[in-house]
Design a protein around this motif. Sequence first.
Motif, PDB file in Angstrom:
ATOM      1  N   ASP A  27     -32.184   6.091  26.586  1.00 29.94           N
ATOM      2  CA  ASP A  27     -32.389   7.148  27.579  1.00 29.94           C
ATOM      3  C   ASP A  27     -32.858   8.455  26.944  1.00 29.94           C
ATOM      4  O   ASP A  27     -32.989   9.469  27.631  1.00 29.94           O
ATOM      5  CB  ASP A  27     -31.096   7.392  28.361  1.00 29.94           C
ATOM      6  N   GLY A  28     -33.080   8.438  25.637  1.00 28.73           N
ATOM      7  CA  GLY A  28     -33.685   9.590  24.970  1.00 28.73           C
ATOM      8  C   GLY A  28     -32.725  10.536  24.286  1.00 28.73           C
ATOM      9  O   GLY A  28     -33.145  11.576  23.764  1.00 28.73           O
ATOM     10  N   PHE A  29     -31.444  10.211  24.249  1.00 25.82           N
ATOM     11  CA  PHE A  29     -30.474  11.101  23.602  1.00 25.82           C
ATOM     12  C   PHE A  29     -30.010  10.486  22.294  1.00 25.82           C
ATOM     13  O   PHE A  29     -29.518   9.363  22.269  1.00 25.82           O
ATOM     14  CB  PHE A  29     -29.271  11.348  24.513  1.00 25.82           C
ATOM     15  N   VAL A  30     -30.169  11.221  21.205  1.00 22.26           N
ATOM     16  CA  VAL A  30     -29.689  10.778  19.898  1.00 22.26           C
ATOM     17  C   VAL A  30     -28.650  11.778  19.412  1.00 22.26           C
ATOM     18  O   VAL A  30     -28.969  12.943  19.163  1.00 22.26           O
ATOM     19  CB  VAL A  30     -30.831  10.676  18.872  1.00 22.26           C
ATOM     20  N   PRO A  31     -27.410  11.373  19.274  1.00 23.32           N
ATOM     21  CA  PRO A  31     -26.358  12.312  18.876  1.00 23.32           C
ATOM     22  C   PRO A  31     -26.479  12.710  17.411  1.00 23.32           C
ATOM     23  O   PRO A  31     -26.996  11.953  16.580  1.00 23.32           O
ATOM     24  CB  PRO A  31     -25.072  11.523  19.129  1.00 23.32           C
ATOM     25  N   ASP A  32     -25.996  13.903  17.105  1.00 20.36           N
ATOM     26  CA  ASP A  32     -25.929  14.364  15.720  1.00 20.36           C
ATOM     27  C   ASP A  32     -24.680  13.860  15.029  1.00 20.36           C
ATOM     28  O   ASP A  32     -24.648  13.725  13.799  1.00 20.36           O
ATOM     29  CB  ASP A  32     -25.949  15.895  15.674  1.00 20.36           C
ATOM     30  N   VAL A  33     -23.628  13.609  15.806  1.00 17.43           N
ATOM     31  CA  VAL A  33     -22.356  13.178  15.243  1.00 17.43           C
ATOM     32  C   VAL A  33     -21.588  12.400  16.305  1.00 17.43           C
ATOM     33  O   VAL A  33     -21.742  12.648  17.506  1.00 17.43           O
ATOM     34  CB  VAL A  33     -21.524  14.397  14.757  1.00 17.43           C
ATOM     35  N   ILE A  34     -20.785  11.458  15.865  1.00 15.11           N
ATOM     36  CA  ILE A  34     -19.901  10.713  16.763  1.00 15.11           C
ATOM     37  C   ILE A  34     -18.489  11.229  16.560  1.00 15.11           C
ATOM     38  O   ILE A  34     -17.989  11.287  15.431  1.00 15.11           O
ATOM     39  CB  ILE A  34     -19.949   9.207  16.474  1.00 15.11           C
ATOM     40  N   TYR A  35     -17.849  11.627  17.641  1.00 17.81           N
ATOM     41  CA  TYR A  35     -16.476  12.131  17.606  1.00 17.81           C
ATOM     42  C   TYR A  35     -15.575  11.042  18.160  1.00 17.81           C
ATOM     43  O   TYR A  35     -15.592  10.754  19.353  1.00 17.81           O
ATOM     44  CB  TYR A  35     -16.390  13.404  18.444  1.00 17.81           C
ATOM     45  N   SER A  36     -14.800  10.421  17.288  1.00 23.59           N
ATOM     46  CA  SER A  36     -14.080   9.201  17.636  1.00 23.59           C
ATOM     47  C   SER A  36     -12.571   9.437  17.687  1.00 23.59           C
ATOM     48  O   SER A  36     -11.970   9.881  16.705  1.00 23.59           O
ATOM     49  CB  SER A  36     -14.401   8.118  16.605  1.00 23.59           C
ATOM     50  N   PHE A 296     -17.773  19.711  12.803  1.00 23.13           N
ATOM     51  CA  PHE A 296     -18.993  18.986  13.177  1.00 23.13           C
ATOM     52  C   PHE A 296     -20.203  19.522  12.413  1.00 23.13           C
ATOM     53  O   PHE A 296     -21.016  18.749  11.890  1.00 23.13           O
ATOM     54  CB  PHE A 296     -19.243  19.100  14.677  1.00 23.13           C
ATOM     55  N   ASN A 297     -20.330  20.839  12.350  1.00 27.82           N
ATOM     56  CA  ASN A 297     -21.474  21.445  11.665  1.00 27.82           C
ATOM     57  C   ASN A 297     -21.490  21.084  10.187  1.00 27.82           C
ATOM     58  O   ASN A 297     -22.555  20.825   9.607  1.00 27.82           O
ATOM     59  CB  ASN A 297     -21.454  22.964  11.831  1.00 27.82           C
ATOM     60  N   SER A 298     -20.311  21.055   9.575  1.00 28.49           N
ATOM     61  CA  SER A 298     -20.229  20.708   8.161  1.00 28.49           C
ATOM     62  C   SER A 298     -20.661  19.251   7.919  1.00 28.49           C
ATOM     63  O   SER A 298     -21.425  18.959   6.994  1.00 28.49           O
ATOM     64  CB  SER A 298     -18.793  20.915   7.664  1.00 28.49           C
ATOM     65  N   VAL A 299     -20.202  18.365   8.784  1.00 28.41           N
ATOM     66  CA  VAL A 299     -20.540  16.936   8.634  1.00 28.41           C
ATOM     67  C   VAL A 299     -22.025  16.713   8.879  1.00 28.41           C
ATOM     68  O   VAL A 299     -22.681  15.961   8.140  1.00 28.41           O
ATOM     69  CB  VAL A 299     -19.693  16.090   9.608  1.00 28.41           C
ATOM     70  N   ILE A 300     -22.562  17.358   9.890  1.00 30.21           N
ATOM     71  CA  ILE A 300     -24.001  17.218  10.186  1.00 30.21           C
ATOM     72  C   ILE A 300     -24.846  17.736   9.030  1.00 30.21           C
ATOM     73  O   ILE A 300     -25.830  17.113   8.625  1.00 30.21           O
ATOM     74  CB  ILE A 300     -24.341  17.954  11.493  1.00 30.21           C
TER      75      ILE A 300
END
Length: 305
Positions: A27-36, A296-300
């Motif tokens: 659908d066109g969305f690619v996440p920067d990070v997965i929060y599990s 999140f920013n650090s991991v990305i």
Amino acid sequence: MFNERLIFTLPILRYIGLLLYKRIIHDGFVPDVIYSHYLNNSVLSLDIKRRYNIPVVAIEHWSKVNQPVLPLYVKLMGRSVYNKVDCILSVSNAINNQIKHHFNRSSIVVHNMVSSHISYVNRADTPPFTFVSVGRLVASKGWEILINAFKKLNNDCQLLIAGDGVERKNIENLISNLNLTDRILVLGNVNKNEFKNIFSRSDCFVLASKSETFGLVYAEAMMAGLPVVATRCGGPEEFVNDENGLLVNVDDIDGFATAMEYMMENISNFDRKSIAAKCRERFSSDIVAEHLIQCFNSVISNNIQ
């Protein structure tokens, strides 16, 4: 002993997880990070990480991890996950310590956030002294301990119990057998709009949990301004102190009764407005979100390098 249901369903869940991810990127969305959330979901997230190089931040608040002795299936999942995700968060130091002990991996402690629908409420001037408790009506919440402790108090107080669950009938039978039906009211499930009214009628929050990874309901009560009586069950020790409540050992009926009696005699020593304000400083959505965004920013950033 293996949790056979989980072991048999996990491959199916992993397959479904990949299908859902494919649908998302289609659908066109690619996440920067997965929060599990939770270890078993992190197993699914690792499949996506391996296939699509999407970093995974796993936050742990599963009670199965917060034990000195882990079930074998939890050990196996932990060994396959914790050293492969990009970052681990824990909702309490208790969880962090167990992860370090069992898997030799440190995590960053980021406490649970308290929902914005909980806010400070004044105590309505309506006697008698009222204790309130909120939680699932299951054995791990220590209802038998709480009710037997309440039995030891004088008649100048009442207890409201909000929640539902498999133990409701047993709890109601215990209340009846102890002749407490005129002093303990089981309210059943309560929606968020009713909490303000319940907390405004209450003087102190009580819950005799046997185990908590954090203890969100304690924090919610404090956000409304109520002092609490909590147990040393894993999470509450990190934020319950002399200014906002009392801590009691798990399964200690006499200790819990003594703490409740102290609350009745010394409730004026607890500043409801201060309790609510200090809780908001630690657990509001804005504060917790800031910690999460930094992670999140650090991991990305590390994944791009």
